[in-house]
Design an enzyme around this catalytic site. Structure first.
Site, PDB file in Angstrom:
ATOM      1  N   THR A 171       0.854  -1.190   0.000  1.00 17.48           N
ATOM      2  CA  THR A 171       0.000   0.000   0.000  1.00 17.48           C
ATOM      3  C   THR A 171       0.890   1.240   0.000  1.00 17.48           C
ATOM      4  O   THR A 171       2.053   1.152   0.363  1.00 17.48           O
ATOM      5  CB  THR A 171      -0.860  -0.060   1.276  1.00 17.48           C
ATOM      6  OG1 THR A 171      -1.905  -0.963   1.038  1.00 17.48           O
ATOM      7  CG2 THR A 171      -1.448   1.265   1.650  1.00 17.48           C
ATOM      8  N   GLY A 201     -11.361  -0.784   4.251  1.00 16.79           N
ATOM      9  CA  GLY A 201     -10.223  -0.867   5.171  1.00 16.79           C
ATOM     10  C   GLY A 201     -10.058   0.411   5.971  1.00 16.79           C
ATOM     11  O   GLY A 201     -10.974   1.246   6.066  1.00 16.79           O
ATOM     12  N   ASP A 202      -8.890   0.580   6.535  1.00 14.07           N
ATOM     13  CA  ASP A 202      -8.614   1.746   7.379  1.00 14.07           C
ATOM     14  C   ASP A 202      -8.355   3.017   6.584  1.00 14.07           C
ATOM     15  O   ASP A 202      -8.584   4.127   7.073  1.00 14.07           O
ATOM     16  CB  ASP A 202      -7.376   1.462   8.229  1.00 14.07           C
ATOM     17  CG  ASP A 202      -6.164   1.146   7.349  1.00 14.07           C
ATOM     18  OD1 ASP A 202      -6.238   0.172   6.563  1.00 14.07           O
ATOM     19  OD2 ASP A 202      -5.162   1.875   7.406  1.00 14.07           O
ATOM     20  N   GLY A 224      -5.816  -3.500   7.994  1.00 14.30           N
ATOM     21  CA  GLY A 224      -6.742  -2.383   8.088  1.00 14.30           C
ATOM     22  C   GLY A 224      -7.718  -2.449   9.236  1.00 14.30           C
ATOM     23  O   GLY A 224      -7.993  -1.438   9.897  1.00 14.30           O
TER      24      GLY A 224
END
Ligand code: ASP
Length: 298
Positions: A171, A201-202, A224
């Site tokens: 990421t 996700g986060d 996440g």
């Protein structure tokens, strides 16, 4: 008028070292080169916001990373991406589970600048992207498709607890401080490989994957769900009122709630200092200018 020495800190994901040395070196070289581009932008007076968005856009375009082109495939073999951007004035925009766009981070910025909302998801996010002029784009690379078919879904599902930590990583995120002392953060991800359709996700959750305030800016990467439960990015930034970025990063990483909470953070403080911490075997990251020695653990 420049009052501040600018700084940019970029990460390429926290995870396991599943790549050979050559590929890992290529990813590090890409991070270094893109961070250099960001640093030049800051030196030329560009804002922290413009810089972090451009840096993340460049990382999204690079198939070595799990964001934009080359993002990880979910359980159904489709790519659903999350991205977000935030400034120290509390402006925030994000997209989640967005498909078929080239640069989710640019759509996230449009959410921030062109709407009264902070987060658009799924079909709504795609529709918004089209209205904003973002064309159709297939982010699936041959390599990701190959990974998907090789790592058989059934096998993965049976071993979810055991293997889920293998599928974070790559990421991207960037934090920067510009010549005027303003800070901003942006991040983008394809999420965890084999995630369920519709998973968020986060990254697009404010205070979880990214956060910025007058104290500084932080981007998190890793698992996440765990990052969100721990509200990692906001916790790190809030701690800057009483400690330096490295200590804040270290403390938050060492006190994560939940088992197997793979996580890495990059953080910049308003006074131009920065910190990097991660509990995974590896996290690709780079800083410009190089103020001090790398804290890479391996
Ligand atoms: N945090 C991202 C997510 O869970 C994945 C990553 O950082 O590698 O969506």
């Amino acid at each position: 008028m420049s009052t501040m020495e600018p700084l940019i800190l970029v990460h390429g994901g926290a995870g396991r070292l599943r790549y050979d040395g050559k590929r890992r070196a290529a990813r590090q070289a890409a991070l270094d080169q893109i961070a250099q581009t960001g640093y030049e932008m800051l030196k030329h007076g560009n804002s922290a916001l413009d810089t972090v968005v451009e840096v993340v856009r460049l990382l999204e375009d690079n198939p070595l990373f799990n964001a934009g082109y080359g993002a990880a495939l979910g359980l159904t073999g489709e790519v659903e991406m999350d991205a977000a951007v935030m400034t120290d004035e509390g402006r925030f925009g994000a997209v989640a589970a967005i498909k078929n766009v080239k640069n989710p981070v640019l759509v996230a910025r449009k959410v921030m600048e062109e709407t009264d909302h902070i987060l658009l998801v799924g079909e709504g996010a795609i529709k918004f992207a089209r209205i904003m002029g973002f064309g159709e784009f297939d982010p699936v690379t041959d390599e990701r498709r190959k990974m998907f078919s090789e790592q058989r879904v059934d096998y993965f599902r049976r071993n979810w607890e055991k293997f889920r930590h293998l599928y974070g990583g790559d990421t991207v995120g960037a934090v920067a401080i510009d010549c005027h002392g303003k800070v901003a953060v942006a991040a983008s991800t394809g999420g965890i490989m084999f995630h369920l359709p519709g998973r968020v996700g986060d990254t697009p959750l404010i205070g979880c994957g990214i956060y910025a305030s007058s104290l500084g800016a932080c981007a998190a990467t890793g698992h996440g769900e765990c990052i969100a439960i721990n509200m990692v990015a906001k916790t790190v930034v809030d701690m800057l009122s009483e400690t330096n970025p490295q200590t804040a990063a270290d403390k938050v990483i060492s006190k994560l709630k939940l088992k197997n909470c793979n996580c890495g953070v990059i953080v910049v403080s308003r006074d131009g200092d920065y910190g990097v911490a991660y509990n995974t075997p590896y996290m690709g990251w780079t800083v410009m200018p190089k103020l001090r020695d790398s804290v890479l653990k391996d």
